[in-house]
Design a protein around this motif. Structure first.
Motif, PDB file in Angstrom:
ATOM      1  N   LEU A 270       0.468  -1.474  -0.581  1.00 16.86           N
ATOM      2  CA  LEU A 270      -0.213   0.163   0.145  1.00 16.86           C
ATOM      3  C   LEU A 270       0.905   1.316   0.331  1.00 16.86           C
ATOM      4  N   ALA A 271       1.915   1.472   0.145  1.00 16.52           N
ATOM      5  CA  ALA A 271       2.898   1.862   0.657  1.00 16.52           C
ATOM      6  C   ALA A 271       3.514   2.652  -0.539  1.00 16.52           C
ATOM      7  N   GLU A 272       3.416   1.706  -1.041  1.00 18.58           N
ATOM      8  CA  GLU A 272       4.854   1.765  -2.686  1.00 18.58           C
ATOM      9  C   GLU A 272       4.015   1.980  -3.420  1.00 18.58           C
ATOM     10  N   GLY A 273       2.801   1.942  -3.417  1.00 13.96           N
ATOM     11  CA  GLY A 273       1.963   1.612  -4.566  1.00 13.96           C
ATOM     12  C   GLY A 273       1.751   0.966  -5.518  1.00 13.96           C
ATOM     13  N   LEU A 274       2.087  -0.605  -4.758  1.00 15.96           N
ATOM     14  CA  LEU A 274       2.848  -1.434  -6.475  1.00 15.96           C
ATOM     15  C   LEU A 274       1.409  -2.484  -6.615  1.00 15.96           C
ATOM     16  N   VAL A 275      -0.238  -2.210  -6.122  1.00 11.82           N
ATOM     17  CA  VAL A 275      -0.797  -2.278  -7.053  1.00 11.82           C
ATOM     18  C   VAL A 275      -1.897  -1.645  -6.095  1.00 11.82           C
ATOM     19  N   PRO A 276      -3.545  -0.981  -6.948  1.00 12.47           N
ATOM     20  CA  PRO A 276      -4.719  -0.173  -6.298  1.00 12.47           C
ATOM     21  C   PRO A 276      -4.407  -0.815  -5.321  1.00 12.47           C
ATOM     22  N   ARG A 277      -5.108   0.125  -4.173  1.00 16.95           N
ATOM     23  CA  ARG A 277      -5.972  -0.426  -2.917  1.00 16.95           C
ATOM     24  C   ARG A 277      -6.776  -1.267  -3.172  1.00 16.95           C
ATOM     25  N   ALA A 278      -7.552  -0.119  -4.175  1.00 23.98           N
ATOM     26  CA  ALA A 278      -8.862  -1.212  -4.232  1.00 23.98           C
ATOM     27  C   ALA A 278      -8.835  -2.384  -5.413  1.00 23.98           C
ATOM     28  N   PHE A 279      -7.752  -3.022  -5.382  1.00 19.59           N
ATOM     29  CA  PHE A 279      -7.494  -4.136  -5.887  1.00 19.59           C
ATOM     30  C   PHE A 279      -7.379  -5.391  -4.825  1.00 19.59           C
ATOM     31  N   LEU A 280      -7.234  -5.118  -3.539  1.00 18.11           N
ATOM     32  CA  LEU A 280      -7.354  -5.652  -2.295  1.00 18.11           C
ATOM     33  C   LEU A 280      -8.217  -5.368  -1.303  1.00 18.11           C
ATOM     34  N   CYS A 281      -9.689  -4.939  -2.096  1.00 17.77           N
ATOM     35  CA  CYS A 281     -10.673  -4.753  -1.287  1.00 17.77           C
ATOM     36  C   CYS A 281     -11.589  -5.701  -1.233  1.00 17.77           C
ATOM     37  N   GLU A 282     -12.363  -6.042  -0.952  1.00 19.79           N
ATOM     38  CA  GLU A 282     -13.558  -6.372  -0.982  1.00 19.79           C
ATOM     39  C   GLU A 282     -15.419  -5.324  -0.520  1.00 19.79           C
TER      40      GLU A 282
END
Length: 104
Positions: free
Chosen positions: A59-71
């Motif tokens: 999350l800190a590095e923005g490696l993938v969008p936050r929304a991709f790790l949410c439900e």
């Protein structure tokens, strides 16, 4: 101290407890077996719903969008993105993953 080995494996050779390295994430595969089904040209597809172990870094590095790790869930009149840190590792034998595995 347990040692690990680094491997490149097709999806069919992944095992419970493996750590898959993908997009800067360290995704630990669950202890249960993957979902499987027949895909394109009859190839077996494997899908593991793993947990990102380095979620804060991702999350800190923005490696993938936050929304991709949410439900998404409905919260009394609005949709909210609930952070779960889940990531699906999916593919057939044409997909090759970088893996950390405990040495045997």
């Amino acid at each position: 101290m347990a040692t690990t080995v680094h491997l490149s494996l097709p999806t069919s050779q992944l095992r419970p407890g493996d750590i898959v390295l993908e997009f800067g994430m360290r995704v630990r595969l669950p202890e249960q077996e993957p979902r499987t089904w027949k895909g394109f040209q009859g190839r077996t597809v494997y899908a593991w719903k793993g947990q990102v172990e380095n979620l804060d870094e991702v999350l800190a590095e923005g490696l993938v969008p936050r929304a991709f790790l949410c439900e998404d869930r409905w919260d009394g009149g609005r949709w909210v993105c609930e952070l779960t840190g889940a990531w699906t590792v999916q593919g057939n034998d044409l997909a090759i993953y970088a893996v950390e595995r405990a040495a045997e």
